[in-house]
Design an enzyme around this catalytic site. Sequence first.
Site, PDB file in Angstrom:
ATOM      1  N   HIS A  44       0.834  -1.212   0.000  1.00  0.00           N
ATOM      2  CA  HIS A  44       0.000   0.000   0.000  1.00  0.00           C
ATOM      3  C   HIS A  44       0.865   1.256   0.000  1.00  0.00           C
ATOM      4  CE1 HIS A  44      -3.078  -2.891   0.908  1.00  0.00           C
ATOM      5  NE2 HIS A  44      -3.982  -1.970   0.757  1.00  0.00           N
ATOM      6  N   PRO A  45       0.529   2.206  -0.861  1.00  0.00           N
ATOM      7  CA  PRO A  45       1.268   3.472  -0.855  1.00  0.00           C
ATOM      8  C   PRO A  45       0.899   4.275   0.389  1.00  0.00           C
ATOM      9  CG  PRO A  45      -0.625   3.675  -2.294  1.00  0.00           C
ATOM     10  CD  PRO A  45      -0.590   2.230  -1.826  1.00  0.00           C
ATOM     11  N   SER A  49      -6.284   4.164  -5.885  1.00  0.00           N
ATOM     12  CA  SER A  49      -5.672   4.828  -4.740  1.00  0.00           C
ATOM     13  C   SER A  49      -5.730   6.339  -4.904  1.00  0.00           C
ATOM     14  CB  SER A  49      -4.229   4.360  -4.596  1.00  0.00           C
ATOM     15  OG  SER A  49      -3.609   5.084  -3.578  1.00  0.00           O
ATOM     16  N   GLN A  50      -5.487   6.810  -6.127  1.00  0.00           N
ATOM     17  CA  GLN A  50      -5.551   8.249  -6.410  1.00  0.00           C
ATOM     18  C   GLN A  50      -6.941   8.785  -6.068  1.00  0.00           C
ATOM     19  OE1 GLN A  50      -3.225  10.479  -7.503  1.00  0.00           O
ATOM     20  NE2 GLN A  50      -4.739  12.140  -7.574  1.00  0.00           N
ATOM     21  N   ARG A  51      -7.967   8.071  -6.504  1.00  0.00           N
ATOM     22  CA  ARG A  51      -9.357   8.496  -6.264  1.00  0.00           C
ATOM     23  C   ARG A  51      -9.668   8.520  -4.770  1.00  0.00           C
ATOM     24  NH1 ARG A  51     -11.058   5.513 -10.563  1.00  0.00           N
ATOM     25  NH2 ARG A  51     -11.443   3.659  -9.293  1.00  0.00           N
ATOM     26  N   GLU A  52      -9.213   7.463  -4.096  1.00  0.00           N
ATOM     27  CA  GLU A  52      -9.481   7.354  -2.661  1.00  0.00           C
ATOM     28  C   GLU A  52      -8.777   8.456  -1.868  1.00  0.00           C
ATOM     29  OE1 GLU A  52      -8.068   3.393  -2.536  1.00  0.00           O
ATOM     30  OE2 GLU A  52     -10.018   2.533  -3.044  1.00  0.00           O
ATOM     31  N   GLN A  53      -7.524   8.703  -2.203  1.00  0.00           N
ATOM     32  CA  GLN A  53      -6.780   9.713  -1.451  1.00  0.00           C
ATOM     33  C   GLN A  53      -7.299  11.117  -1.764  1.00  0.00           C
ATOM     34  OE1 GLN A  53      -2.721   9.315  -0.468  1.00  0.00           O
ATOM     35  NE2 GLN A  53      -2.559   7.174  -1.109  1.00  0.00           N
ATOM     36  N   ALA A  84      -8.841   2.969   5.292  1.00  0.00           N
ATOM     37  CA  ALA A  84      -9.741   3.151   4.147  1.00  0.00           C
ATOM     38  C   ALA A  84     -10.016   4.643   4.007  1.00  0.00           C
ATOM     39  CB  ALA A  84     -11.032   2.375   4.363  1.00  0.00           C
ATOM     40  N   PHE A  99       1.125   2.599   7.494  1.00  0.00           N
ATOM     41  CA  PHE A  99      -0.204   2.830   8.060  1.00  0.00           C
ATOM     42  C   PHE A  99      -1.220   2.695   6.937  1.00  0.00           C
ATOM     43  CE2 PHE A  99      -3.390   4.488  10.777  1.00  0.00           C
ATOM     44  CZ  PHE A  99      -4.155   5.390  10.057  1.00  0.00           C
TER      45      PHE A  99
HETATM   46  N1  LIG Z   1      -1.785   3.558   3.171  1.00  0.00           N
HETATM   47  C1  LIG Z   1      -3.095   3.590   2.798  1.00  0.00           C
HETATM   48  O1  LIG Z   1      -3.985   3.481   3.634  1.00  0.00           O
HETATM   49  N2  LIG Z   1      -3.336   3.742   1.467  1.00  0.00           N
HETATM   50  C2  LIG Z   1      -4.615   3.819   0.992  1.00  0.00           C
HETATM   51  N3  LIG Z   1      -5.784   3.788   1.641  1.00  0.00           N
HETATM   52  C3  LIG Z   1      -6.806   3.909   0.718  1.00  0.00           C
HETATM   53  O2  LIG Z   1      -8.001   3.946   0.946  1.00  0.00           O
HETATM   54  N4  LIG Z   1      -6.274   4.013  -0.530  1.00  0.00           N
HETATM   55  C4  LIG Z   1      -4.906   3.969  -0.406  1.00  0.00           C
HETATM   56  O3  LIG Z   1      -4.040   4.050  -1.289  1.00  0.00           O
END
Ligand SMILES: NC(=O)NC1=NC(=O)NC1=O
Length: 171
Positions: free
Chosen positions: A67-68, A84-88, A122, A119
């Site tokens: 996970h990034p 991941s881009q959308r989520e962040q 979601a 870490f």
């Molecule tokens: N380290 C993370 O928690 N990464 C992420 N959480 C997400 O919901 N998308 C991610 O890339």
Amino acid sequence: MDIEKVNSMDFGEFVDVFGNVIERCPLIAAAVWSQSPFSNLEDLEKHFFAFIDALPQSGQEGILRCHPDLAGRELQQGTLTAESQREQRGAGLTSLNADERLRLAELNAQYRARFGFPFVLAARLSDRAAVPRELARRLHCPPAQELRTALGEVKKIGHLRLADLLGAEQT
Ligand SMILES: NC(=O)NC1=NC(=O)NC1=O
């Protein structure tokens, strides 16, 4: 997409569609495909989660390491996966000021130094104020408990990504 469509997919199609349900872990989709046919979304999701639960701790930590970081280098460099881009972005992490970004970087570094994996949370269920607060809180958890918590977040992310995929094009 309905479950009949999913059950009709050959291996390549299935991994193309579901390969990033668990961030950068297409192996899990590759393994789950062999469990086809699935009765519904819950059944499909159950197989993703059962694979994770059956892994040895090294494998589970490996999933976390795929996970990034939240608001980390990959976000700055634009190398995140589309999901991941959308989520962040949805959690407001693309519009942090310098202080917020620095604080998150420091907390992420402390967390990784303590647990040996990043870490994970979601992001879609969180926001720019809650992320550092949650990170600071979990930083003090016992390692065995924190591994379970982090895997729970991986499953929340997977659940939301599956819902997007199966809920998509719902007329
Ligand atoms: N380290 C993370 O928690 N990464 C992420 N959480 C997400 O919901 N998308 C991610 O890339």
